[in-house]
Structures are given as C-alpha cells and as structure tokens.
Design a protein around this motif. Sequence first.
Motif, PDB file in Angstrom:
ATOM      1  N   LEU A 164      38.600  -5.631   7.805  1.00  0.00           N
ATOM      2  CA  LEU A 164      38.995  -4.807   6.509  1.00  0.00           C
ATOM      3  C   LEU A 164      38.348  -4.605   5.055  1.00  0.00           C
ATOM      4  CD1 LEU A 164      41.486  -5.911   4.415  1.00  0.00           C
ATOM      5  CD2 LEU A 164      40.264  -7.885   3.704  1.00  0.00           C
ATOM      6  N   ALA A 165      37.150  -5.025   5.248  1.00  0.00           N
ATOM      7  CA  ALA A 165      36.611  -3.071   4.302  1.00  0.00           C
ATOM      8  C   ALA A 165      36.306  -2.672   4.586  1.00  0.00           C
ATOM      9  CB  ALA A 165      34.771  -4.140   4.035  1.00  0.00           C
ATOM     10  N   GLU A 166      36.276  -2.052   6.002  1.00  0.00           N
ATOM     11  CA  GLU A 166      35.962  -0.372   6.662  1.00  0.00           C
ATOM     12  C   GLU A 166      37.664  -0.458   6.348  1.00  0.00           C
ATOM     13  OE1 GLU A 166      33.485   0.626   7.708  1.00  0.00           O
ATOM     14  OE2 GLU A 166      32.931  -0.296   7.353  1.00  0.00           O
ATOM     15  N   CYS A 167      38.557  -0.516   7.128  1.00  0.00           N
ATOM     16  CA  CYS A 167      40.189  -0.796   6.794  1.00  0.00           C
ATOM     17  C   CYS A 167      40.497  -0.260   5.042  1.00  0.00           C
ATOM     18  CB  CYS A 167      40.933  -1.109   7.216  1.00  0.00           C
ATOM     19  SG  CYS A 167      42.740  -1.394   6.703  1.00  0.00           S
ATOM     20  N   LYS A 171      41.426   4.109   3.855  1.00  0.00           N
ATOM     21  CA  LYS A 171      42.222   4.577   3.161  1.00  0.00           C
ATOM     22  C   LYS A 171      42.466   4.874   2.192  1.00  0.00           C
ATOM     23  CE  LYS A 171      45.437   1.527   5.923  1.00  0.00           C
ATOM     24  NZ  LYS A 171      46.205   2.458   6.531  1.00  0.00           N
ATOM     25  N   GLY A 172      40.714   4.688   1.552  1.00  0.00           N
ATOM     26  CA  GLY A 172      40.201   5.217   0.090  1.00  0.00           C
ATOM     27  C   GLY A 172      40.929   4.303  -0.771  1.00  0.00           C
ATOM     28  N   ALA A 173      41.103   3.314  -0.570  1.00  0.00           N
ATOM     29  CA  ALA A 173      41.353   1.923  -1.589  1.00  0.00           C
ATOM     30  C   ALA A 173      40.004   1.338  -2.009  1.00  0.00           C
ATOM     31  CB  ALA A 173      41.951   1.269  -0.990  1.00  0.00           C
ATOM     32  N   PHE A 178      31.518  -1.097  -0.939  1.00  0.00           N
ATOM     33  CA  PHE A 178      32.534  -1.443  -0.962  1.00  0.00           C
ATOM     34  C   PHE A 178      31.786  -1.793   0.595  1.00  0.00           C
ATOM     35  CE2 PHE A 178      36.107  -4.651   0.231  1.00  0.00           C
ATOM     36  CZ  PHE A 178      36.862  -5.124  -0.698  1.00  0.00           C
ATOM     37  N   THR A 179      31.550  -3.727   0.531  1.00  0.00           N
ATOM     38  CA  THR A 179      31.105  -4.085   2.303  1.00  0.00           C
ATOM     39  C   THR A 179      31.958  -5.247   2.487  1.00  0.00           C
ATOM     40  OG1 THR A 179      28.961  -5.498   1.287  1.00  0.00           O
ATOM     41  CG2 THR A 179      29.052  -3.085   1.915  1.00  0.00           C
ATOM     42  N   ALA A 180      31.804  -5.776   3.743  1.00  0.00           N
ATOM     43  CA  ALA A 180      31.986  -7.267   4.021  1.00  0.00           C
ATOM     44  C   ALA A 180      32.129  -8.176   3.184  1.00  0.00           C
ATOM     45  CB  ALA A 180      32.237  -7.274   5.460  1.00  0.00           C
ATOM     46  N   GLU A 181      30.196  -7.818   2.701  1.00  0.00           N
ATOM     47  CA  GLU A 181      30.204  -9.501   1.044  1.00  0.00           C
ATOM     48  C   GLU A 181      30.864  -8.934   0.078  1.00  0.00           C
ATOM     49  OE1 GLU A 181      27.686 -11.295   1.896  1.00  0.00           O
ATOM     50  OE2 GLU A 181      27.468 -10.232   4.590  1.00  0.00           O
ATOM     51  N   GLU A 210      49.971   1.792  -6.828  1.00  0.00           N
ATOM     52  CA  GLU A 210      51.334   1.231  -5.989  1.00  0.00           C
ATOM     53  C   GLU A 210      50.387   1.782  -4.594  1.00  0.00           C
ATOM     54  OE1 GLU A 210      54.569   3.106  -6.755  1.00  0.00           O
ATOM     55  OE2 GLU A 210      54.818   2.367  -8.518  1.00  0.00           O
ATOM     56  N   GLN A 211      49.160   2.552  -4.326  1.00  0.00           N
ATOM     57  CA  GLN A 211      48.962   3.006  -3.063  1.00  0.00           C
ATOM     58  C   GLN A 211      48.203   2.490  -2.960  1.00  0.00           C
ATOM     59  OE1 GLN A 211      49.907   5.338  -1.084  1.00  0.00           O
ATOM     60  NE2 GLN A 211      48.347   4.251   0.339  1.00  0.00           N
ATOM     61  N   ASN A 212      47.261   1.280  -3.203  1.00  0.00           N
ATOM     62  CA  ASN A 212      45.962   0.660  -3.138  1.00  0.00           C
ATOM     63  C   ASN A 212      47.195  -1.072  -2.884  1.00  0.00           C
ATOM     64  OD1 ASN A 212      43.974   2.207  -3.684  1.00  0.00           O
ATOM     65  ND2 ASN A 212      42.841   1.682  -5.363  1.00  0.00           N
TER      66      ASN A 212
END
Length: 225
Positions: A164-167, A171-173, A178-181, A210-212
């Motif tokens: 999830l974190a990598e995705c 996508k630039g959200a 930001f990491t899995a932690e 809206e994009q995020n």
Amino acid sequence: MKRVLTQRMTIAALTVVMMCSAAACSGPSSNTAEQSKGEPTFSGPWAEDFRWSYNQARENGNTFAQNVLRDEQITEAEATEVANRYQFCMADAGFVFDYVNPDGSTQMQTGNMSDAEQQWFHEQDIICSKQSGQIFITHLYNALVQDPDGELRNRTAEEIRQDLAECLKRKGAVGSEFTAEDVPIVDADGEEYAQLGQQFTNPGGKYYSEQNSESWVQCNNDPRK
C-alpha cells in the motif's frame, strides 16, 4: 453545498484481509465443526474471509447477510440489494445519498457538518452498515470482482502495508518519507485504518485531493496497478 464522494467498502476488503492475517481466521479444521452444526463450509480462495464474515453476520443476527454469503458467491443483484438497504437505512436517519453503488461507493450532498453532525453520521453509518449487511458483504463482492483467484489474499499483514505504501508513493499521493510504518496495523474494528483512509478521502484531510482520494481507493483495490 459541496459534493463529497465517499468510497469506503473497498477499504474494508483490505481491512478484513489484514485482520484475518493478524488474527488467524479459522482454517480448514473448523469445517468439521461447521458441518456438524449445519453451517456452510467454504473452500475457495476467499474461504477464510467468507467464514469470518459469515460468523460476524451470525453474531450480529443478520440472517440476510448469512444467506447471501452461504453459497460463497455474491451476485451483482445481491450487492445491489445491500446498497439499497444501506441507502434506505441512512435516509431514515436523515442522510440522503445521491447514490450508493454495489461496490460501496457513495455520493451525497453535504454542507459543513458540525462535529455533532459528523458524529451522528458515523454512528448511523456503523448501524446501517451492519443492518444492511454491507459491512459483511460488500468488501467480499469487491474482492471476488477484483481478485477472484485470491492472488492478493495470502500476503502477510506486513506485505500488505508495504504494498500500500509503495503504491501510494508511486501515484504521488504521499511523499518519499511515507513508509509501511505509517500504515496502522488493523485493530479489532479497523478504526485506526479507517482514520488513515479519511486523511485521503475526506476534504480537510492531511493527504486529501480528488486525485489522492482516487489513489487511496485504487491502491486498496489492487496495489499492483
């Protein structure tokens, strides 16, 4: 008045997978006990999740949800009925949605709700999600549509958080920091995870746009895309 698009049940699909990973949802050994009680057995790629949701529906006395889940299949017609039940329930509480889709996405007109109104909305959302069967059914309907073979199902909780974190970063959200932690481990009711989701999907949230909001939903649905 402003328009708010809320897409919630796609998040719940990931929540249940993580809860099952952390809590070790009942495995095949429970099938014998279920058969002796006349309960359904589940054997497909999402069997553990069907079993978990079925048991939750039974504990909440929701026979409608139990009947939908019993055959380990959820049709579009059944998902639509769930959506209609949720929409009618919320309307009775004073929250009128423009639409509620079978996948759980919703849209409604809303002004600037007070803290008390937001609290009332969240309380009724929980009540109606249970009464309509949405909380037991819709996430599995989405899972069967998006990942019928369960390819994403058998990841560990840590792998899910990492994906999830990598995705989200891809996508630039979120930023590179930001990491899995930063993705909470799902607790018993998924509240902390839902609160993180609101930071992406609710106006005023830390990561909201809206994009995020769309990226959050997409990454929960399938982080491979």
